[in-house]
Design a protein around this motif. Structure first.
Motif, PDB file in Angstrom:
ATOM      1  N   GLU A   1      24.887  12.355 -11.303  1.00 23.59           N
ATOM      2  CA  GLU A   1      24.087  13.473 -10.743  1.00 23.59           C
ATOM      3  C   GLU A   1      22.487  13.100 -10.672  1.00 23.59           C
ATOM      4  O   GLU A   1      21.759  13.898 -11.162  1.00 23.59           O
ATOM      5  CB  GLU A   1      24.216  14.729 -11.540  1.00 23.59           C
ATOM      6  N   PRO A   2      22.278  11.937  -9.918  1.00 22.77           N
ATOM      7  CA  PRO A   2      20.858  11.564 -10.220  1.00 22.77           C
ATOM      8  C   PRO A   2      19.970  12.376  -9.585  1.00 22.77           C
ATOM      9  O   PRO A   2      18.753  12.529  -9.783  1.00 22.77           O
ATOM     10  CB  PRO A   2      20.921  10.175  -9.557  1.00 22.77           C
ATOM     11  N   LEU A   3      20.463  13.267  -8.675  1.00 23.19           N
ATOM     12  CA  LEU A   3      19.565  13.938  -7.799  1.00 23.19           C
ATOM     13  C   LEU A   3      19.744  15.388  -7.833  1.00 23.19           C
ATOM     14  O   LEU A   3      19.113  16.339  -7.197  1.00 23.19           O
ATOM     15  CB  LEU A   3      19.757  13.904  -6.119  1.00 23.19           C
ATOM     16  N   GLY A   4      20.538  15.915  -8.908  1.00 19.01           N
ATOM     17  CA  GLY A   4      20.597  17.045  -9.077  1.00 19.01           C
ATOM     18  C   GLY A   4      19.424  18.115  -9.592  1.00 19.01           C
ATOM     19  O   GLY A   4      19.594  19.411  -9.113  1.00 19.01           O
ATOM     20  N   ALA A   5      18.590  17.759 -10.168  1.00 19.31           N
ATOM     21  CA  ALA A   5      17.573  18.389 -10.507  1.00 19.31           C
ATOM     22  C   ALA A   5      16.354  18.653  -9.420  1.00 19.31           C
ATOM     23  O   ALA A   5      15.445  19.195  -9.484  1.00 19.31           O
ATOM     24  CB  ALA A   5      16.957  17.906 -11.607  1.00 19.31           C
ATOM     25  N   LEU A   6      16.626  17.992  -8.273  1.00 18.16           N
ATOM     26  CA  LEU A   6      15.618  18.027  -7.242  1.00 18.16           C
ATOM     27  C   LEU A   6      15.606  19.213  -6.213  1.00 18.16           C
ATOM     28  O   LEU A   6      16.548  19.524  -6.136  1.00 18.16           O
ATOM     29  CB  LEU A   6      15.417  16.635  -6.515  1.00 18.16           C
ATOM     30  N   ASP A   7      14.537  19.394  -5.683  1.00 16.55           N
ATOM     31  CA  ASP A   7      14.713  20.343  -4.405  1.00 16.55           C
ATOM     32  C   ASP A   7      15.119  20.077  -3.134  1.00 16.55           C
ATOM     33  O   ASP A   7      15.183  18.636  -3.362  1.00 16.55           O
ATOM     34  CB  ASP A   7      13.058  21.049  -4.152  1.00 16.55           C
ATOM     35  N   ALA A   8      15.452  20.608  -2.418  1.00 16.06           N
ATOM     36  CA  ALA A   8      16.233  20.282  -1.084  1.00 16.06           C
ATOM     37  C   ALA A   8      15.574  19.223  -0.359  1.00 16.06           C
ATOM     38  O   ALA A   8      16.350  18.024  -0.100  1.00 16.06           O
ATOM     39  CB  ALA A   8      16.563  21.305  -0.245  1.00 16.06           C
ATOM     40  N   LEU A   9      14.330  19.226  -0.177  1.00 13.00           N
ATOM     41  CA  LEU A   9      13.399  18.436   0.659  1.00 13.00           C
ATOM     42  C   LEU A   9      13.467  17.045  -0.073  1.00 13.00           C
ATOM     43  O   LEU A   9      14.002  15.810   0.505  1.00 13.00           O
ATOM     44  CB  LEU A   9      12.365  18.821   1.065  1.00 13.00           C
ATOM     45  N   THR A  10      13.101  16.914  -1.175  1.00 13.64           N
ATOM     46  CA  THR A  10      12.917  15.656  -2.055  1.00 13.64           C
ATOM     47  C   THR A  10      14.594  15.048  -2.196  1.00 13.64           C
ATOM     48  O   THR A  10      14.530  14.074  -1.989  1.00 13.64           O
ATOM     49  CB  THR A  10      12.592  16.012  -3.468  1.00 13.64           C
ATOM     50  N   ARG A  11      15.206  15.784  -2.160  1.00 13.88           N
ATOM     51  CA  ARG A  11      16.552  15.466  -2.278  1.00 13.88           C
ATOM     52  C   ARG A  11      16.939  14.704  -1.195  1.00 13.88           C
ATOM     53  O   ARG A  11      17.769  13.484  -1.169  1.00 13.88           O
ATOM     54  CB  ARG A  11      17.798  16.769  -2.783  1.00 13.88           C
ATOM     55  N   GLU A  12      16.973  15.349  -0.100  1.00 19.71           N
ATOM     56  CA  GLU A  12      17.073  14.471   1.302  1.00 19.71           C
ATOM     57  C   GLU A  12      16.418  13.095   1.491  1.00 19.71           C
ATOM     58  O   GLU A  12      17.141  12.185   1.739  1.00 19.71           O
ATOM     59  CB  GLU A  12      16.794  15.588   2.515  1.00 19.71           C
ATOM     60  N   LYS A  13      15.223  13.172   0.740  1.00 18.73           N
ATOM     61  CA  LYS A  13      14.468  11.924   0.952  1.00 18.73           C
ATOM     62  C   LYS A  13      15.044  10.818   0.151  1.00 18.73           C
ATOM     63  O   LYS A  13      15.340   9.676   0.548  1.00 18.73           O
ATOM     64  CB  LYS A  13      13.057  12.092   0.638  1.00 18.73           C
ATOM     65  N   MET A  14      15.632  11.437  -1.021  1.00 17.35           N
ATOM     66  CA  MET A  14      16.161  10.265  -2.131  1.00 17.35           C
ATOM     67  C   MET A  14      17.329   9.707  -1.646  1.00 17.35           C
ATOM     68  O   MET A  14      17.906   8.653  -1.858  1.00 17.35           O
ATOM     69  CB  MET A  14      16.397  11.170  -3.410  1.00 17.35           C
ATOM     70  N   GLN A  15      18.305  10.917  -0.962  1.00 18.60           N
ATOM     71  CA  GLN A  15      19.631  10.293  -0.368  1.00 18.60           C
ATOM     72  C   GLN A  15      19.407   9.264   0.578  1.00 18.60           C
ATOM     73  O   GLN A  15      20.181   8.365   0.656  1.00 18.60           O
ATOM     74  CB  GLN A  15      20.152  11.616   0.107  1.00 18.60           C
ATOM     75  N   SER A  16      18.495   9.329   1.628  1.00 19.69           N
ATOM     76  CA  SER A  16      18.056   8.351   2.618  1.00 19.69           C
ATOM     77  C   SER A  16      17.687   6.781   1.776  1.00 19.69           C
ATOM     78  O   SER A  16      18.191   5.931   2.070  1.00 19.69           O
ATOM     79  CB  SER A  16      16.794   8.777   3.484  1.00 19.69           C
ATOM     80  N   LEU A  17      16.862   7.126   0.619  1.00 18.17           N
ATOM     81  CA  LEU A  17      16.429   6.002  -0.017  1.00 18.17           C
ATOM     82  C   LEU A  17      17.697   5.365  -0.719  1.00 18.17           C
ATOM     83  O   LEU A  17      17.591   4.184  -0.646  1.00 18.17           O
ATOM     84  CB  LEU A  17      15.555   6.440  -1.111  1.00 18.17           C
TER      85      LEU A  17
END
Ligand SMILES: Nc1ncnc2c1ncn2[C@@H]1O[C@H](COP(=O)(O)OP(=O)(O)OP(=O)(O)O)[C@@H](O)[C@H]1O
Ligand SMILES: [Mg+2]
Lengths: 424, 268
Positions: free
Chosen positions: B161-177
């Motif tokens: 769950e590396p992105l579980g604590a992030l807000d939606a926008l940051t999360r989307e950027k991280m997913q692309s990354l």
């Protein structure tokens, strides 16, 4: 009685300054804090009000000065002082033969630091003659009014009234200058009005304490300079704390890392922790005497358990995910110890050190009260035996300032050395 | 044999009260090098346990894991982990965190500095490299964790769950990354998530686990991760297959949750 008045004045200043300051500032109090609901336990929800702190300190000194007649506090703020000057009252005596006569008593009430002689008075008419005497402020004096009267006690001389008010053995009459009482044997006793100020022997004014500080700072006290007294106490604390940390921190690490160490030392540490170091003073005196060794051992023990427990919780408080992360990044056991466990435990160790320094400082003063030739505690203990209240007060204030200084220093070191504290 | 292989992994936790929990039962799984697999499943179905076993933090009660032919017997630098949060070393700067792996191996700075700098660029933290960890936002911290893992050049990257604590926008950027790094580095990645969308977007393979005992329920092979490498993730979400698979998996997990609730209610 005076205590209650001081308390009332204190509360009045507290409440009064609150209303004044808050009213004055009420115009610009529409910031976010006023909208915030205070969450209990949220330390940042309530910040200390600077103005309140300043007024609080000023108030303490003001009350201290006002109730000790300090020269530093303007006269109109002084609490009523003791009566000083010439007091007069009239007594009426009756002799066996039924005649009554009156005479005036003049009492010179003088500051106790000054010598005084009874004022000259005209003996006056009648068989009762005018008297004069001296009494120190805050003191009282028996006044044998019959001594110079023509009809003495052998003729049944009895005082029956003071300032026209009847008086009997055990009774008393209040005058403008103080209270005139009568002993069981019929002798008058004059107690000049004490006012509301404290006598210097109970509470010296601030300037007396400062003067003492200047005197002792330049001349020393009991064969040692002031710096030697304070420095010695500080030196003992540092030495005791140093050894306590030297043994306690590795012990705590061992307890945090090995179940055998943990099991072995847990009962000892958990038992020793709640024993106040002061309770160990008698034992340490029996074992090590009252010299330096005893004190260092005592402070060592005071710091030891605190440091051990701090180091233990620092080690066992490490998040397992940090250790796992380090492992999967290829770190060895020793590297994890050095780069993860130790730095992770530093904030806890610092907190422990702060507590330990505070406890050691309190303990050293107490130990010096019991027995010492030099030290801050010894200074105030010796002074109290001679009722040198100003030295006692000065000592307490210095002890407080140093203790506060130690704490500030530790906090500062904490901020500089472990800035990540509480931010994991 | 190359790749990651899990053979009949079972995990039972003994409880202090004498009972035990069967967290995993007979999990068998093969990942080829360079595959990205996302793992979904209701809470408590053993996802974290599975990852911890692969990482080597836990020894399975039965079964064995091999990576490139040799057996996994404990944590090792060949398997890196990105934790949800709180696993960064806050007493070190960003750069020291990222270079932790190489430094522990005793590499000289001249050897790792270039790569670490490059990774800091990739995750967009070049300007923050001397900052302390607690001065960064949650999303930045996750990027540090990712860079730290990559700097160590593991064969397998495990993410819980590396992105579980992030807000939606940051999360989307991280997913692309994550997708970008996956394609660039060719790492084998296992990614646990609670978000069905995230699992669909990132998972080349998608594993749905069922609870009590934790086991593999169903596996999908999906095209979206490959598409997402070069496209806007939001465009992919409009893909008809995406929506239908999403509904299917949501229904599946919903049923499992229902069953768990029903069972606990029956037990009461
Ligand atoms: N150390 C442990 N001791 C005992 N039981 C454990 C332990 N770790 C996990 N479990 C149990 O194993 C089961 C699976 O746990 P796990 O943490 O792997 O679930 P998860 O799928 O990661 O859940 P979540 O989605 O909530 O993170 C749970 O029932 C849990 O109670
Ligand atoms: Mg007379």
């Amino acid at each position: 009685m005076t205590g209650l008045i001081i308390l009332a004045v204190y509360i009045a200043i507290f409440a009064g300054s609150y209303f004044i300051i808050m009213r004055l500032l009420s115009g610009r109090r529409s910031d976010f804090t006023s909208l915030k609901t205070v969450t209990f336990g949220d330390e940042s929800a309530v910040v200390s009000n600077r103005a309140a702190s300043v007024i609080s300190i000023v108030t303490i000194f003001l009350i201290w000065g006002a109730f000790t007649g300090s020269k530093w506090v303007p006269g109109f703020l002084h609490a009523p002082g003791p009566f000083v000057g010439e007091a007069q009252f009239e007594y009426t005596a009756r002799a066996d033969d039924g005649t009554e006569d009156s005479a005036t008593v003049t009492v010179l009430v003088h500051p106790i630091s000054e010598e005084a002689t009874a004022p000259e008075v005209d003996p006056g008419d009648g068989w009762a003659k005018n008297d004069s005497d001296t009494v120190g402020a805050w003191r009282s004096g028996l006044i044998r009014v019959d001594r110079n009267d023509e009809k003495g006690r052998d003729q049944g001389h009895t005082v029956i009234a003071v300032n026209g008010e009847p008086i009997a053995p055990g009774g008393e009459v209040n005058t403008r200058f103080g209270r005139v009482g009568m002993s069981q044997k019929g002798t008058l006793n004059f107690v000049p009005a004490k006012g509301l100020q404290m006598e210097a022997i109970w509470l010296p004014p601030p300037e007396a304490v400062v003067k003492r500080l200047v005197d002792i700072a330049s001349e020393g006290y009991r064969g040692f300079t002031l710096w030697e007294h304070l420095g010695m106490s500080l030196y003992r604390v540092l030495l005791g704390f140093f050894f306590g940390a030297l043994v306690g921190v590795p012990l705590g690490y061992a307890m945090g890392l090995s179940d055998w160490f943990r099991g072995w030392f847990d009962p000892i540490v958990e038992f020793m922790r709640p024993v106040p170091p002061l309770a160990l003073i008698p034992l340490v005196i029996i074992w090590a005497g009252i010299g330096e060794n005893g004190k260092i051992i005592l402070l060592f023990l005071a710091a030891l358990w605190i440091m051990a427990i701090a180091a233990r919780s620092g080690v066992s408080g490490v998040r397992i995910s940090k250790v796992h992360a380090a492992y999967s990044l290829g770190a060895s056991k020793w590297q994890i110890m050095r780069h993860v466990i130790v730095p992770n435990s530093l904030p806890d160790i610092f907190t422990g050190a702060r507590v330990a320094m505070g406890v050691c400082w309190g303990t050293v003063v107490a130990a010096e009260l019991v027995a010492a030739e030099v030290g801050a505690g010894m200074m105030i203990m010796a002074a109290s035996k001679f009722q040198q209240t100003d030295i006692v007060l000065m000592g307490i204030i210095l002890i407080g300032i140093i203790g506060f200084g130690i704490d500030m220093l530790m906090r500062w070191a904490e901020r500089v050395l472990v800035p990540w504290k509480g931010k994991g | 044999m190359s790749g990651l292989a899990l053979n009949n992994i079972s995990m039972r936790f003994d409880l202090p009260n004498g009972g035990s929990v069967q967290a995993l039962k007979d999990v068998t799984l093969n990942l080829a090098p360079g595959e990205l697999m996302s793992v979904l499943g209701p809470s408590g179905c053993g996802k974290t346990t599975l990852l911890n076993i692969v990482a080597g933090f836990l020894a399975p009660t039965e079964g064995e894991i091999t990576l490139n032919g040799h057996r996994v017997l404990g944590p090792d630098a060949e398997r890196g982990m990105v934790f949800q949060q709180g696993a960064l070393f806050e007493w070190m700067s960003v750069r020291d965190n990222v270079s932790f792996g190489p430094r522990m191996k005793g590499q000289r700075e001249s050897k790792w500095a270039g790569n670490v700098d490059h990774l800091l660029d990739v995750v967009g933290l070049q300007d923050f490299k001397e900052k302390a960890i607690y001065e960064l936002s949650g999303g930045m911290q996750q990027r540090v964790a990712l860079a730290r893992c990559l700097a160590n050049d593991p064969d397998v990257i495990l993410m819980d769950e590396p992105l579980g604590a992030l807000d939606a926008l940051t999360r989307e950027k991280m997913q692309s990354l994550v997708l970008k790094l996956w394609k660039e580095t060719g790492k084998t990645i296992i990614l646990i998530t609670h978000s069905v969308e995230e699992a669909l977007l990132l998972g080349e393979r998608l594993l749905v686990m069922a609870p009590r005992p934790g086991r593999i329920h169903k596996e999908y092979r999906l095209p979206f991760a490959d598409m997402g490498v070069n496209a806007d993730l939001r465009e992919i979400k409009k893909h008809p297959d995406y929506a239908s698979t999403r509904e299917e998996i949501l229904g599946m997990i919903w049923d499992m949750e229902e069953e768990i609730m029903g069972r606990t209610e029956a037990a009461q």
